[in-house]
Design an enzyme around this catalytic site. Structure first.
Site, PDB file in Angstrom:
ATOM      1  N   ASN A   1      19.700  15.037  42.929  1.00  0.00           N
ATOM      2  CA  ASN A   1      20.851  15.821  42.456  1.00  0.00           C
ATOM      3  C   ASN A   1      21.305  16.898  43.429  1.00  0.00           C
ATOM      4  O   ASN A   1      22.482  17.211  43.487  1.00  0.00           O
ATOM      5  CB  ASN A   1      20.582  16.395  41.062  1.00  0.00           C
ATOM      6  CG  ASN A   1      19.444  17.370  41.054  1.00  0.00           C
ATOM      7  OD1 ASN A   1      18.572  17.331  41.923  1.00  0.00           O
ATOM      8  ND2 ASN A   1      19.421  18.259  40.090  1.00  0.00           N
TER       9      ASN A   1
ATOM     10  N   GLU B   1       8.369  21.464  40.027  1.00  0.00           N
ATOM     11  CA  GLU B   1       9.671  22.015  39.602  1.00  0.00           C
ATOM     12  C   GLU B   1      10.318  20.934  38.752  1.00  0.00           C
ATOM     13  O   GLU B   1      10.808  19.936  39.287  1.00  0.00           O
ATOM     14  CB  GLU B   1      10.548  22.318  40.820  1.00  0.00           C
ATOM     15  CG  GLU B   1      10.024  23.410  41.723  1.00  0.00           C
ATOM     16  CD  GLU B   1      10.114  24.795  41.108  1.00  0.00           C
ATOM     17  OE1 GLU B   1      10.687  24.934  40.007  1.00  0.00           O
ATOM     18  OE2 GLU B   1       9.592  25.735  41.715  1.00  0.00           O
TER      19      GLU B   1
ATOM     20  N   CYS C   1      19.239  21.040  37.325  1.00  0.00           N
ATOM     21  CA  CYS C   1      18.100  21.453  36.494  1.00  0.00           C
ATOM     22  C   CYS C   1      18.428  22.715  35.702  1.00  0.00           C
ATOM     23  O   CYS C   1      18.059  22.837  34.539  1.00  0.00           O
ATOM     24  CB  CYS C   1      16.862  21.650  37.363  1.00  0.00           C
ATOM     25  SG  CYS C   1      17.129  22.720  38.777  1.00  0.00           S
TER      26      CYS C   1
ATOM     27  N   GLU D   1       9.039  28.384  43.953  1.00  0.00           N
ATOM     28  CA  GLU D   1       9.623  28.100  45.258  1.00  0.00           C
ATOM     29  C   GLU D   1      10.600  29.212  45.564  1.00  0.00           C
ATOM     30  O   GLU D   1      10.893  30.047  44.709  1.00  0.00           O
ATOM     31  CB  GLU D   1      10.356  26.755  45.222  1.00  0.00           C
ATOM     32  CG  GLU D   1       9.395  25.607  45.049  1.00  0.00           C
ATOM     33  CD  GLU D   1       9.990  24.255  45.359  1.00  0.00           C
ATOM     34  OE1 GLU D   1      11.067  23.960  44.834  1.00  0.00           O
ATOM     35  OE2 GLU D   1       9.348  23.504  46.116  1.00  0.00           O
TER      36      GLU D   1
HETATM   37  P1  NAD Z   1      12.620  11.671  38.929  1.00  0.00           P
HETATM   38  O1  NAD Z   1      11.410  12.331  38.396  1.00  0.00           O
HETATM   39  O2  NAD Z   1      12.996  10.338  38.410  1.00  0.00           O
HETATM   40  O3  NAD Z   1      12.496  11.483  40.511  1.00  0.00           O
HETATM   41  C1  NAD Z   1      12.227  12.559  41.386  1.00  0.00           C
HETATM   42  C2  NAD Z   1      11.535  12.023  42.627  1.00  0.00           C
HETATM   43  O4  NAD Z   1      10.243  11.513  42.242  1.00  0.00           O
HETATM   44  C3  NAD Z   1      12.262  10.863  43.302  1.00  0.00           C
HETATM   45  O5  NAD Z   1      12.126  10.972  44.701  1.00  0.00           O
HETATM   46  C4  NAD Z   1      11.489   9.645  42.778  1.00  0.00           C
HETATM   47  O6  NAD Z   1      11.585   8.525  43.643  1.00  0.00           O
HETATM   48  C5  NAD Z   1      10.073  10.196  42.728  1.00  0.00           C
HETATM   49  N1  NAD Z   1       9.174   9.490  41.802  1.00  0.00           N
HETATM   50  C6  NAD Z   1       9.509   8.700  40.743  1.00  0.00           C
HETATM   51  N2  NAD Z   1       8.386   8.207  40.165  1.00  0.00           N
HETATM   52  C7  NAD Z   1       7.336   8.716  40.859  1.00  0.00           C
HETATM   53  C8  NAD Z   1       5.926   8.586  40.726  1.00  0.00           C
HETATM   54  N3  NAD Z   1       5.377   7.829  39.786  1.00  0.00           N
HETATM   55  N4  NAD Z   1       5.132   9.245  41.601  1.00  0.00           N
HETATM   56  C9  NAD Z   1       5.681  10.035  42.568  1.00  0.00           C
HETATM   57  N5  NAD Z   1       7.018  10.171  42.749  1.00  0.00           N
HETATM   58  C10 NAD Z   1       7.830   9.533  41.897  1.00  0.00           C
HETATM   59  O7  NAD Z   1      13.816  12.705  38.759  1.00  0.00           O
HETATM   60  P2  NAD Z   1      15.349  12.497  39.109  1.00  0.00           P
HETATM   61  O8  NAD Z   1      15.977  11.661  38.060  1.00  0.00           O
HETATM   62  O9  NAD Z   1      15.475  12.076  40.552  1.00  0.00           O
HETATM   63  O10 NAD Z   1      15.874  14.015  39.024  1.00  0.00           O
HETATM   64  C11 NAD Z   1      16.286  14.608  37.872  1.00  0.00           C
HETATM   65  C12 NAD Z   1      15.228  15.546  37.314  1.00  0.00           C
HETATM   66  O11 NAD Z   1      14.851  16.514  38.286  1.00  0.00           O
HETATM   67  C13 NAD Z   1      15.752  16.343  36.142  1.00  0.00           C
HETATM   68  O12 NAD Z   1      14.785  16.395  35.125  1.00  0.00           O
HETATM   69  C14 NAD Z   1      15.972  17.727  36.734  1.00  0.00           C
HETATM   70  O13 NAD Z   1      15.958  18.776  35.798  1.00  0.00           O
HETATM   71  C15 NAD Z   1      14.852  17.814  37.694  1.00  0.00           C
HETATM   72  N6  NAD Z   1      15.132  18.847  38.697  1.00  0.00           N
HETATM   73  C16 NAD Z   1      14.363  19.982  38.678  1.00  0.00           C
HETATM   74  C17 NAD Z   1      14.630  21.002  39.607  1.00  0.00           C
HETATM   75  C18 NAD Z   1      13.815  22.263  39.633  1.00  0.00           C
HETATM   76  O14 NAD Z   1      13.791  22.913  40.654  1.00  0.00           O
HETATM   77  N7  NAD Z   1      13.148  22.641  38.558  1.00  0.00           N
HETATM   78  C19 NAD Z   1      15.660  20.847  40.527  1.00  0.00           C
HETATM   79  C20 NAD Z   1      16.421  19.682  40.501  1.00  0.00           C
HETATM   80  C21 NAD Z   1      16.133  18.682  39.579  1.00  0.00           C
END
Ligand code: NAD
Length: 475
Positions: free
Chosen positions: A146, A244, A278, A457
């Site tokens: 995102n 995060e 997020c 962070e």
């Molecule tokens: P996601 O958890 O599907 O994926 C995030 C990353 O993790 C990707 O690179 C993905 O390929 C990897 N991943 C997926 N499965 C994995 C596994 N089993 N082991 C290790 N890595 C794995 O999330 P998304 O859909 O890409 O992003 C959206 C989410 O991220 C939302 O919930 C959002 O709130 C959160 N987010 C949080 C912050 C923060 O700083 N708190 C910032 C941005 C987004």
């Protein structure tokens, strides 16, 4: 594009690729290697080799690399922003701000190198102690799609400044900006192997990074459930973990708020990045004394929003990141409609039509007075749907604000300092904004409470997250 290991662009071991789509058109714009655990091993080996030379430079020298890279990013801002819009969808204006934000983060940490010192403690007759903050070693970073540039900055800049090296996995939906920014860091003097980018799927490359014994720390940003999986995989390994995760930020508008600013804050807070942030405003609680007028203003602005391909001038909201996101939001809104919840304004289903294009678009949507058990109020909805509730008093607002499992951000819009203090002290969130929402400049520590994660962070606190403290006791 290729993955980047040990300073080299690498073709995939097995000739397997992942398509990168432009979410505004659905068309393929590039492809990246579908990485393997073998490639994670190569990346860790390269990062281990680079660790000695990189960590033995002074913090000032490492900071200068970040500073030079920031200059190159600023020179190429337009080109990088265009690339970000094409792979991720956000309007060019927002993509430009995000890439500029990456440069700001690099510059902040370059400046922070001046404060990277240890401590001397005199223990009187017992002797003296010297406290040092050493880099951890090879760190693993896994990021979502995102905000690829900002989240990359949050992880890479402090990690590298502290002398660590890194194996980094971007999301497969939006990996290109990470690869371009890595090339710029190397052009600015980052040695080969200090930052290695392995592209691929989470369950393959992500899990191989989390499991790898050569990786000492994991910094993960993503969904709560994926974060829990990461934590479980790393359990027993003594890896340090920063998570995060998601959020369901409440925004409370008190009766004395500046209406114009609060409406603009809600629009920006919810619909920036098509709601896929997020810390987006995911639940809006408005004091009932101003509810009617507030909702009327909100509705007028939402109806007037220009939605379309982010490369087109004047577009305020782009598409969702891809078909899975569009399916998810469409399903959620079908559920909301089926339950007959509140009033739904400006849509509630994908609307192809003028300005929308063939991509993964969902219109900005307001839902007034959803059911208390609505998914919109319980879970993180990662799309442009804003539930609005009128509340009679602060007690009710605070108790609703705390109702979810999330605790990332929250905001209160008021001129009353006592109201602001009350919200800060009682709403459980890592950050509470007053008369603002969403903004996270590099100076401030950022992270969640409850299921939204652990560790911080950004800000100077990130330097603690990427170092280990050791003490020399001179008797
Ligand atoms: P996601 O958890 O599907 O994926 C995030 C990353 O993790 C990707 O690179 C993905 O390929 C990897 N991943 C997926 N499965 C994995 C596994 N089993 N082991 C290790 N890595 C794995 O999330 P998304 O859909 O890409 O992003 C959206 C989410 O991220 C939302 O919930 C959002 O709130 C959160 N987010 C949080 C912050 C923060 O700083 N708190 C910032 C941005 C987004």
């Amino acid at each position: 594009m290729h993955m980047h290991i040990g300073g080299k662009d690498m073709l995939p071991e097995a000739d397997r690729w992942l398509a990168v789509l432009n979410p505004a058109t659905g068309g393929e714009i590039d492809r990246v290697p579908d990485g393997t655990p073998g490639e994670v091993n190569q990346a860790v080996a390269a990062a281990e080799e680079a660790f000695g030379p990189w960590s033995s430079r002074t913090a000032r020298e490492r900071g200068m690399v970040l500073y030079r890279a920031a200059g190159l990013v600023r020179e190429r801002l337009q080109e990088l922003a265009r690339g970000l819009t094409m792979e991720q969808g956000k309007p060019l204006r927002d993509a430009t701000d995000e890439v500029r934000g990456f440069a700001n983060i690099l510059e902040f940490y370059a400046g922070a190198s001046a404060g990277m010192q240890g401590e001397f403690i005199s223990l009187g007759g017992a002797g003296d102690a010297v406290v040092v903050h050493e880099p951890i070693g090879v760190c693993g970073a896994i990021i979502p799609w995102n905000m690829p540039a900002i989240i990359m900055g949050w992880k890479v800049a402090p990690a590298l400044l502290c002398g660590n090296t890194m194996v980094y996995k971007p999301a497969s939906q939006a990996p290109l900006t990470s690869l371009r920014l890595t090339a710029i860091l190397e052009e600015a003097g980052l040695p080969p192997g200090a930052l290695n980018v392995v592209t691929g799927r989470g369950e393959v490359v992500g899990e191989a990074i989390v499991r790898h014994p050569g990786i000492q720390k994991i910094s993960f940003t993503g969904d709560v459930e994926t974060g829990q999986r990461v934590q479980a995989l790393a359990a027993g390994s003594r890896k340090e973990i920063t998570l995060e995760l998601g959020g369901s930020d409440p925004m409370i508008v008190w009766k004395d708020a500046n209406l114009e600013k609060a409406v603009a804050g809600a629009i920006r807070g919810r619909f920036y990045n098509a709601g896929q942030t997020c810390t987006a405003v995911k639940r809006l609680y408005v004091h009932q004394a101003i509810g009617k007028e507030f909702i009327a203003r909100l509705k007028a602005q939402v109806q007037g929003m220009a939605v379309g391909d982010g490369l087109l001038p004047g577009v305020e909201m782009g598409p969702l990141s891809g078909a899975p996101q569009l399916d998810r939001i469409t399903r959620i809104m079908a559920e909301v409609k089926a339950h007959g919840e509140g009033g739904i304004f400006t849509g509630g289903s994908p609307v192809p039509g003028p300005g929308y294009g063939p991509g993964f678009f969902f219109p900005p949507t307001l839902v007034t007075d959803p059911l208390p058990e609505s998914v919109l109020l319980r879970e993180e909805v990662f799309g442009p749907v804003l539930p609005v509730m009128c509340i009679p008093d602060l007690e009710t607002a605070i108790s609703h604000a705390n109702e979810t499992r999330y605790g990332l951000g929250a905001s209160v819009w008021t001129r009353d300092l006592l109201v602001a203090r009350e919200v800060f002290s009682r709403v459980r969130a890592g950050i509470v904004w007053v008369n603002r929402h969403l903004t996270v400049p590099p100076e401030i520590p950022f992270g969640g409470l409850k299921s939204s994660g652990n560790g911080r962070e950004n800000g100077l606190q990130a330097l603690q997250a990427y170092t280990r403290t050791r003490t020399l006791f001179l008797g």
